[in-house]
Design a protein around this motif. Structure first.
Motif, PDB file in Angstrom:
ATOM      1  N   THR A 187       3.838   1.542  -1.314  1.00  0.00           N
ATOM      2  CA  THR A 187       4.431   1.647  -2.646  1.00  0.00           C
ATOM      3  C   THR A 187       3.415   2.173  -3.651  1.00  0.00           C
ATOM      4  OG1 THR A 187       5.852  -0.245  -2.130  1.00  0.00           O
ATOM      5  CG2 THR A 187       5.660   0.375  -4.446  1.00  0.00           C
ATOM      6  N   ARG A 188       2.197   1.682  -3.583  1.00  0.00           N
ATOM      7  CA  ARG A 188       1.169   2.115  -4.530  1.00  0.00           C
ATOM      8  C   ARG A 188       0.733   3.555  -4.275  1.00  0.00           C
ATOM      9  NH1 ARG A 188      -3.221  -2.375  -3.993  1.00  0.00           N
ATOM     10  NH2 ARG A 188      -4.104  -1.563  -5.934  1.00  0.00           N
ATOM     11  N   HIS A 200       7.199  -4.481 -10.264  1.00  0.00           N
ATOM     12  CA  HIS A 200       8.090  -3.816  -9.309  1.00  0.00           C
ATOM     13  C   HIS A 200       9.216  -4.715  -8.843  1.00  0.00           C
ATOM     14  CE1 HIS A 200       9.245  -1.427  -5.699  1.00  0.00           C
ATOM     15  NE2 HIS A 200       8.728  -0.434  -6.371  1.00  0.00           N
ATOM     16  N   PHE A 212      -1.493   2.101 -10.354  1.00  0.00           N
ATOM     17  CA  PHE A 212      -2.171   1.049  -9.606  1.00  0.00           C
ATOM     18  C   PHE A 212      -1.530  -0.315  -9.838  1.00  0.00           C
ATOM     19  CE2 PHE A 212      -5.646  -2.039  -8.981  1.00  0.00           C
ATOM     20  CZ  PHE A 212      -6.113  -1.652  -7.739  1.00  0.00           C
ATOM     21  N   ASN A 219       0.816  -1.207   0.000  1.00  0.00           N
ATOM     22  CA  ASN A 219       0.000   0.000   0.000  1.00  0.00           C
ATOM     23  C   ASN A 219       0.855   1.264   0.000  1.00  0.00           C
ATOM     24  OD1 ASN A 219      -2.405  -1.400  -0.066  1.00  0.00           O
ATOM     25  ND2 ASN A 219      -2.735  -1.323   2.133  1.00  0.00           N
ATOM     26  N   PRO A 256       3.260  -1.254  -9.303  1.00  0.00           N
ATOM     27  CA  PRO A 256       3.876  -1.767  -8.077  1.00  0.00           C
ATOM     28  C   PRO A 256       3.618  -3.244  -7.827  1.00  0.00           C
ATOM     29  CG  PRO A 256       2.831   0.358  -7.669  1.00  0.00           C
ATOM     30  CD  PRO A 256       2.390  -0.089  -9.029  1.00  0.00           C
TER      31      PRO A 256
END
Length: 218
Positions: free
Chosen positions: A73-74, A106, A99, A71, A102
């Motif tokens: 990272t996003r 990623h 959205f 969360n 990541p």
């Protein structure tokens, strides 16, 4: 000096979480026992109960551990795409990219633990028993931020269309995370379910086009 005892406890706790993550991903909640988790983690059963209480506590801890990282990272990706867009705001493609990137591109897919986690999320998201409750708890606050960004990018959208589009996106992610091998069989190996980067590169334009087709009511 670092507390070696504390470090050892942390390592054992992580081993329990890693073992539980792999087992839950493969067998689901009902197919896993605390005893089997302790056995695979190489610890006493009492230690698992000490750290997590019961199987549900362990299951929640497994979901929360990586949800927090993902969360963050996003959210950073969403804030970055907003900042780079300027006053006009980000495009639908940029929001969908923030959205998906990541999760799919990623580097997480290179880590066995993350692969197990995404397989577990796929189970939870498609489960009548767990989906509404746990996905709401761990992911909905962040998802709503993305939906708000999409509302700004598609100001004339019917709200029902927008939420259905997100629902379809969530379903595509669930199937992609599940790594069923279905696409491998259907394509005779041309496309591979483990190719998360390939999925990401195709899903962004595919999903963005769907949002525009249904929601761009100009």
């Amino acid at each position: 000096m670092p507390d070696e005892s504390a470090k050892s406890k942390t390592k054992r706790k992580d081993r329990i979480l890693d073992a539980a993550e792999a087992l839950f991903a493969k067998h689901g909640f009902d197919g896993v026992s605390m005893r089997k988790v302790a056995e695979d983690a190489g610890v006493d059963l009492a230690l698992s109960s000490y750290h997590f209480g019961n199987k549900r506590g362990l299951f929640d801890a497994v979901l929360l551990r990586r949800a927090e990282v993902l969360n963050e990272t996003r959210l950073a990706a969403l804030e970055r795409c907003k900042a780079e867009a300027g006053e006009g705001g980000p495009t639908v493609e940029a929001i969908i990219n923030a959205f998906l990137e990541p999760m799919l591109a990623h580097g997480y897919q290179e880590d066995e633990g993350w692969r197990h986690y995404f397989e577990l999320v796929a189970q939870v998201n498609s489960s009548f028993e767990w989906g509404g409750q746990l996905m709401t708890k761990y992911f909905d606050p962040l998802v709503r931020k993305f939906i708000d960004a999409l509302k700004e990018a598609l100001p004339n959208a019917d709200p029902a269309d927008l939420y259905w589009c997100y629902h379809f996106l969530s379903g595509a992610l669930t199937l992609t995370f599940a790594h069923t091998g279905r696409i491998d069989q259907l394509s005779d190996g041309i496309a591979k379910s483990e190719d998360m980067v390939g999925a990401y590169e195709r899903m962004v334009p595919f999903v963005a086009a769907g949002f525009r087709r249904l929601c761009d009511k100009q």
